[in-house]
Design a protein around this motif. Sequence first.
Motif, PDB file in Angstrom:
ATOM      1  N   THR A  69       0.863  -1.173   0.115  1.00 43.14           N
ATOM      2  CA  THR A  69      -0.021  -0.148  -0.068  1.00 43.14           C
ATOM      3  C   THR A  69       0.952   1.056  -0.113  1.00 43.14           C
ATOM      4  OG1 THR A  69      -0.029  -0.085   2.247  1.00 43.14           O
ATOM      5  CG2 THR A  69      -1.867  -1.085   0.971  1.00 43.14           C
ATOM      6  N   LYS A  70       1.522   1.405  -1.134  1.00 47.67           N
ATOM      7  CA  LYS A  70       2.504   2.549  -1.309  1.00 47.67           C
ATOM      8  C   LYS A  70       2.234   3.128  -2.619  1.00 47.67           C
ATOM      9  CE  LYS A  70       6.483   1.141   1.767  1.00 47.67           C
ATOM     10  NZ  LYS A  70       7.915   1.383   1.797  1.00 47.67           N
ATOM     11  N   THR A  71       2.853   4.442  -2.865  1.00 44.83           N
ATOM     12  CA  THR A  71       2.446   5.466  -3.601  1.00 44.83           C
ATOM     13  C   THR A  71       2.654   4.999  -5.066  1.00 44.83           C
ATOM     14  OG1 THR A  71       2.771   7.430  -2.158  1.00 44.83           O
ATOM     15  CG2 THR A  71       3.008   7.816  -4.716  1.00 44.83           C
ATOM     16  N   PHE A  72       3.861   4.364  -5.344  1.00 44.08           N
ATOM     17  CA  PHE A  72       4.159   4.241  -6.650  1.00 44.08           C
ATOM     18  C   PHE A  72       3.489   3.002  -7.244  1.00 44.08           C
ATOM     19  CE2 PHE A  72       8.593   6.454  -6.737  1.00 44.08           C
ATOM     20  CZ  PHE A  72       7.823   7.486  -6.643  1.00 44.08           C
ATOM     21  N   PRO A  73       3.510   1.791  -6.464  1.00 41.96           N
ATOM     22  CA  PRO A  73       2.571   0.514  -7.069  1.00 41.96           C
ATOM     23  C   PRO A  73       1.122   1.007  -7.366  1.00 41.96           C
ATOM     24  CG  PRO A  73       4.004   0.123  -5.310  1.00 41.96           C
ATOM     25  CD  PRO A  73       4.248   1.622  -5.349  1.00 41.96           C
ATOM     26  N   ASN A  74       0.399   1.742  -6.303  1.00 41.94           N
ATOM     27  CA  ASN A  74      -0.930   2.119  -6.354  1.00 41.94           C
ATOM     28  C   ASN A  74      -1.438   2.868  -7.216  1.00 41.94           C
ATOM     29  OD1 ASN A  74      -2.927   0.656  -4.121  1.00 41.94           O
ATOM     30  ND2 ASN A  74      -0.996   0.742  -3.234  1.00 41.94           N
ATOM     31  N   HIS A  75      -0.535   4.044  -7.792  1.00 43.05           N
ATOM     32  CA  HIS A  75      -0.788   4.751  -8.668  1.00 43.05           C
ATOM     33  C   HIS A  75      -0.783   4.147 -10.081  1.00 43.05           C
ATOM     34  CE1 HIS A  75      -0.736   8.290  -6.039  1.00 43.05           C
ATOM     35  NE2 HIS A  75      -1.330   9.127  -6.952  1.00 43.05           N
ATOM     36  N   HIS A  76       0.208   3.169 -10.356  1.00 42.31           N
ATOM     37  CA  HIS A  76       0.281   2.516 -11.396  1.00 42.31           C
ATOM     38  C   HIS A  76      -0.814   1.643 -11.572  1.00 42.31           C
ATOM     39  CE1 HIS A  76       2.798   2.708 -15.016  1.00 42.31           C
ATOM     40  NE2 HIS A  76       3.432   1.564 -14.817  1.00 42.31           N
ATOM     41  N   SER A  77      -1.149   0.904 -10.546  1.00 42.30           N
ATOM     42  CA  SER A  77      -2.530  -0.105 -10.528  1.00 42.30           C
ATOM     43  C   SER A  77      -3.554   0.749 -11.032  1.00 42.30           C
ATOM     44  CB  SER A  77      -2.444  -0.656  -9.376  1.00 42.30           C
ATOM     45  OG  SER A  77      -1.769  -1.752  -9.073  1.00 42.30           O
ATOM     46  N   ILE A  78      -3.823   1.828 -10.370  1.00 38.68           N
ATOM     47  CA  ILE A  78      -5.167   2.977 -10.893  1.00 38.68           C
ATOM     48  C   ILE A  78      -4.826   3.200 -12.438  1.00 38.68           C
ATOM     49  CG2 ILE A  78      -6.081   5.105 -10.624  1.00 38.68           C
ATOM     50  CD1 ILE A  78      -5.063   5.139  -7.515  1.00 38.68           C
ATOM     51  N   ALA A  79      -3.618   3.112 -12.900  1.00 34.57           N
ATOM     52  CA  ALA A  79      -3.600   3.806 -14.113  1.00 34.57           C
ATOM     53  C   ALA A  79      -3.653   2.475 -15.198  1.00 34.57           C
ATOM     54  CB  ALA A  79      -2.292   4.395 -14.331  1.00 34.57           C
ATOM     55  N   THR A  80      -3.299   1.508 -14.904  1.00 35.87           N
ATOM     56  CA  THR A  80      -3.178   0.141 -15.701  1.00 35.87           C
ATOM     57  C   THR A  80      -4.357  -0.679 -15.540  1.00 35.87           C
ATOM     58  OG1 THR A  80      -1.525  -0.745 -14.337  1.00 35.87           O
ATOM     59  CG2 THR A  80      -0.761   0.661 -15.825  1.00 35.87           C
ATOM     60  N   GLY A  81      -4.704  -0.908 -14.531  1.00 37.93           N
ATOM     61  CA  GLY A  81      -5.824  -2.061 -13.893  1.00 37.93           C
ATOM     62  C   GLY A  81      -5.116  -3.347 -13.630  1.00 37.93           C
ATOM     63  N   LEU A  82      -3.613  -3.173 -13.517  1.00 41.58           N
ATOM     64  CA  LEU A  82      -2.922  -4.372 -13.205  1.00 41.58           C
ATOM     65  C   LEU A  82      -2.344  -4.330 -11.519  1.00 41.58           C
ATOM     66  CD1 LEU A  82      -0.828  -4.300 -16.404  1.00 41.58           C
ATOM     67  CD2 LEU A  82      -2.643  -5.667 -15.906  1.00 41.58           C
ATOM     68  N   PHE A  83      -2.206  -5.592 -11.150  1.00 40.03           N
ATOM     69  CA  PHE A  83      -1.480  -5.705  -9.706  1.00 40.03           C
ATOM     70  C   PHE A  83      -0.148  -5.530 -10.065  1.00 40.03           C
ATOM     71  CE2 PHE A  83      -5.129  -8.797  -9.062  1.00 40.03           C
ATOM     72  CZ  PHE A  83      -5.811  -8.046  -8.271  1.00 40.03           C
ATOM     73  N   PRO A  84       0.629  -5.103  -8.734  1.00 36.96           N
ATOM     74  CA  PRO A  84       2.033  -4.960  -9.097  1.00 36.96           C
ATOM     75  C   PRO A  84       2.876  -6.033  -9.597  1.00 36.96           C
ATOM     76  CG  PRO A  84       1.171  -3.983  -7.032  1.00 36.96           C
ATOM     77  CD  PRO A  84       0.019  -4.677  -7.468  1.00 36.96           C
ATOM     78  N   GLU A  85       2.576  -7.259  -9.391  1.00 32.97           N
ATOM     79  CA  GLU A  85       3.116  -8.170  -9.979  1.00 32.97           C
ATOM     80  C   GLU A  85       2.952  -8.335 -11.787  1.00 32.97           C
ATOM     81  OE1 GLU A  85      -0.256 -10.545  -7.992  1.00 32.97           O
ATOM     82  OE2 GLU A  85       0.767  -8.635  -7.450  1.00 32.97           O
ATOM     83  N   SER A  86       1.972  -7.439 -11.894  1.00 34.59           N
ATOM     84  CA  SER A  86       1.807  -7.535 -13.570  1.00 34.59           C
ATOM     85  C   SER A  86       2.344  -6.283 -14.374  1.00 34.59           C
ATOM     86  CB  SER A  86       0.489  -7.635 -13.853  1.00 34.59           C
ATOM     87  OG  SER A  86      -0.295  -8.793 -13.458  1.00 34.59           O
ATOM     88  N   HIS A  87       2.125  -5.165 -13.406  1.00 37.37           N
ATOM     89  CA  HIS A  87       2.879  -3.887 -13.907  1.00 37.37           C
ATOM     90  C   HIS A  87       4.243  -3.752 -13.629  1.00 37.37           C
ATOM     91  CE1 HIS A  87       2.603  -1.523 -10.390  1.00 37.37           C
ATOM     92  NE2 HIS A  87       1.127  -1.868 -10.132  1.00 37.37           N
ATOM     93  N   GLY A  88       4.614  -4.298 -12.655  1.00 36.29           N
ATOM     94  CA  GLY A  88       6.244  -4.554 -12.285  1.00 36.29           C
ATOM     95  C   GLY A  88       6.819  -3.465 -11.435  1.00 36.29           C
TER      96      GLY A  88
END
Length: 366
Positions: A69-88
């Motif tokens: 639950t941190k800034t970069f992973p969550n903003h990228h999940s919002i933007a891509t619809g992907l879990f962190p293990e998928s968007h990297g």
Amino acid sequence: MSATWTVGLIFVSLVVVKLADALSRHPLLLIVSFDGFRHDFFMKRATPGLDRFKSDGTHAPYVRNVFPTKTFPNHHSIATGLFPESHGVLGNEVYDPTVNEVVTFGPGLYNTQGITPIWTLNQLAAQDRYSGVMMWPGGGFSYRGTMPKFHYAWNISTSWETRVDLVMEWFEHTTTPANLVMLYFEEPDISAHAFGPESVQVLDYIGKVDNITTYLHHCLTDKNLLDKVNVVLLSDHGMATVTPQRIYNLTQYVNKAYFEIVDSSPVLQIRPSKGCCTVLVTVISFLFLVTSTAMLGVHGYDNNEPSMHPFFIASGPLVKRRHRVQPFDTVDYYTLFSSMLGVTPEPNNGTYANVRGVLKNPRARK
């Protein structure tokens, strides 16, 4: 005098037509993120600006974000619809064994291969679709060979009002008007880290968040855009109070030469020095003593923890009024945004059924 008034009326009419012509012919969407604004911060003080958007649209009691639950992973999940293990983007910084170094914000952290953020998806859908990214984490990189038409890099010195003003200019650009804009604000996250989420400093920034939301509402109203632009207000994560009894200082027990700290607490990423793994495991197995008297705010904990949950409000011509939806997942945003923009999403981890109730006339989609 009659002739003068006639000329004046003609001039005014021309101006109105020019402004209308400047807008994109596609659905308009503004996505605003307030970093670290916990779902229940509305209970701490009056928020008339945010409440105006809430009463005019749809909200959820909270959103289930992704772990960590941190800034970069969550903003990228919002933007891509992907879990962190998928968007990297697995953390705000990670150790990459392929390059044998700690990777922080930059191209090394954001692997753009095969990823299609919503701003890229929007632009690829038609030649006259343009996206704007105002300081949104990860927005300054090329995905699928495409950069957002408008981009403003992270600069904490840029005032909040200036950010809103620039966003309005992007929507009203005379030749390439944006129909999608992502807008980021760094508070109340910074203040909550320094003073704790229950502090007077955070109360102050909740007020400032509300003030800039009111300013945004006024700008949309003055420019006759309030009934044209769909606005989504959200956050990436919440914040927990950390008392001295929960603060552990690893360096008090283990020589710094034995390890390298990759990412900060609470999900502490440690890279042991060669031959030191056993020592670290042994020490971490014990309960550490308190080494600090500071009251802090921390996020990064289990995304099932209520204190980690962010908020969601949407308002605009496509959104139901005075409506409440059940909590949904951060990865569902991508399907919601795609539907609002009228584009087909790339494969993602979200579920459209979780968010279709936000819309007055939801598009049919699995």
